[in-house]
Write an enzyme that holds these catalytic residues in place. Structure first.
Site: not given
Ligand code: FNR
Length: 365
Positions: A26, A59, A101, A186
């Site tokens: 990220c 992500a 992703q 997550y």
């Protein structure tokens, strides 16, 4: 004889130029709409230029509530896909395989970026109600007001549709590998782990129930992903909570062949993230590689190892010794976007990588 770090890897009809993958990381660098910016283009573009075989996005949220922070990347509309398409195209031009992703942050969503403390964001601060298998917020499970809602069956159906739509957009934007993010506490990991999943419907309870959603989403993503292109799944091999009922390496070893059955080509083996009490036994070199090895024993799927891989010789040894099929390098790629090109010099494999022609005079070519 075993392959080495610079041996191409063929998965289905897709050939990756070497065994190095840029781990998803990220960047918290979108404006508040989840669209890729110049930062993403430069960041991912320079790692593709740096020689990695696979360059994976951070992500990328399949719906707005799936973002960790309001500054995360998303792919819930065609505009998002349009912003990502040039990144995929540039990576391909540079000889890398572009990967994305696909993610939903579940109960760990709606936070400030790390440099602002990763603090929970309340709705009046631009935050949102988070979703999870059970109504247990993170990191303080008794937090009031409760900020996490238990997902209904409708929510679960909607989530599956969002994953599929995101995969279709990613495919049309030119990505060649889709990775389903089921790690690090997550949303999909929250379904897997008994620490966070207390449901009593068919998406909870025993191993079969808790693994159902990940299996279904992998199968549905596979269903829209081109047959000649790979699907990966990132898992946390263990919750690192040895003192309580939790997700373990043996659970992951049992899950891996089931993921392969529904179309996963590679299991990307990470660990942890489900609960702040986790006890990380080590964070030194190769700290998660033994988990990848255990998973590999139990499945025909390829296996990627990640965690503490920083040195070319170390990455090369993982491949040569058949400890993993892919060396997935995270933070070292933040220090050195040209990790793979530098690795080739160090490993005397300069003739097996391509420096950009623009830079050849710097390396005596
Ligand atoms: C990460 N990591 C991570 N993992 C993931 O699956 N999706 C993500 O978006 C992120 N984001 C992220 C951001 C940053 C800044 C870091 C440092 C890490 C975890 C990462 O992919 C990797 O698994 C770990 O960093 C361990 O590998 P290294 O860094 O030891 O090579």
């Amino acid at each position: 004889m075993s392959e080495d770090l610079f041996a191409p890897l063929s998965i289905r009809e897709t050939t990756v130029r070497n065994r190095v993958m840029v781990s998803p990381m990220c960047q918290y660098s979108c404006d508040e709409d989840g669209l890729a910016t110049d930062w993403h283009e430069t960041h991912l573009g320079s790692r593709a230029t740096g020689g990695a075989g696979i360059v994976m996005t951070e992500a990328t949220a399949i719906e707005p509530r799936g973002r960790i922070s309001p500054n995360d990347l998303g792919i819930w509309s065609d505009d998002h896909a349009d912003a990502l398409a040039p990144i995929a195209e540039f990576a391909k031009d540079r000889g890398a395989t572009p990967a994305i992703q696909l993610a939903h942050a579940g109960r760990k969503a709606s936070k400030t970026p790390p440099w602002d403390g990763s603090e929970p964001l309340q709705p009046d601060e631009g935050g949102w109600e988070t979703l999870a298998p059970s109504a247990k917020p993170y990191p303080f499970e008794d937090a009031t007001p409760p900020r996490t809602r238990k997902m209904t069956r409708n929510d679960i159906d909607g989530l599956k549709e969002d994953f599929v739509a995101a995969a279709e957009r990613a495919r049309d934007a030119g990505f060649e590998i889709a990775e389903v993010h089921a790690a690090h506490g997550y949303l999909l990991h929250e379904f897997l782990s008994p620490v966070t999943n207390q449901r009593d419907d068919e998406y909870g309870g025993d191993f079969e129930g808790r693994t159902r959603l990940v299996r279904e989403i992998t199968e549905e993503v596979r269903g829209v992903w081109p047959d000649d292109k790979p699907v990966f799944v990132r898992v946390s091999a263990t919750d690192w909570l040895p003192d309580r009922e939790s997700w373990t390496v043996e659970d992951t070893a049992e899950l891996a062949p089931l993921l392969a059955e529904v179309g996963a080509d590679l299991v990307d083996v990470s660990a942890g993230g489900i609960h702040p009490d986790q006890q990380i036994p080590s964070s030194g070199p190769n700290y998660q590689v033994p988990y990848a090895e255990r998973v590999s024993e139990n499945t025909d799927a390829l296996v990627g190892a990640v965690g503490g891989i920083t040195e070319p010789k170390q990455a090369d040894a993982l491949i040569r010794n058949d400890r993993a099929d892919l060396a997935i390098v995270g933070r070292e790629h933040l220090r050195d976007p040209y990790f793979t090109l530098h690795a080739a010099e160090e490993l005397d494999a300069g003739d097996r990588v391509e420096w950009p022609i623009q830079y050849r005079r710097a390396v005596g070519k």
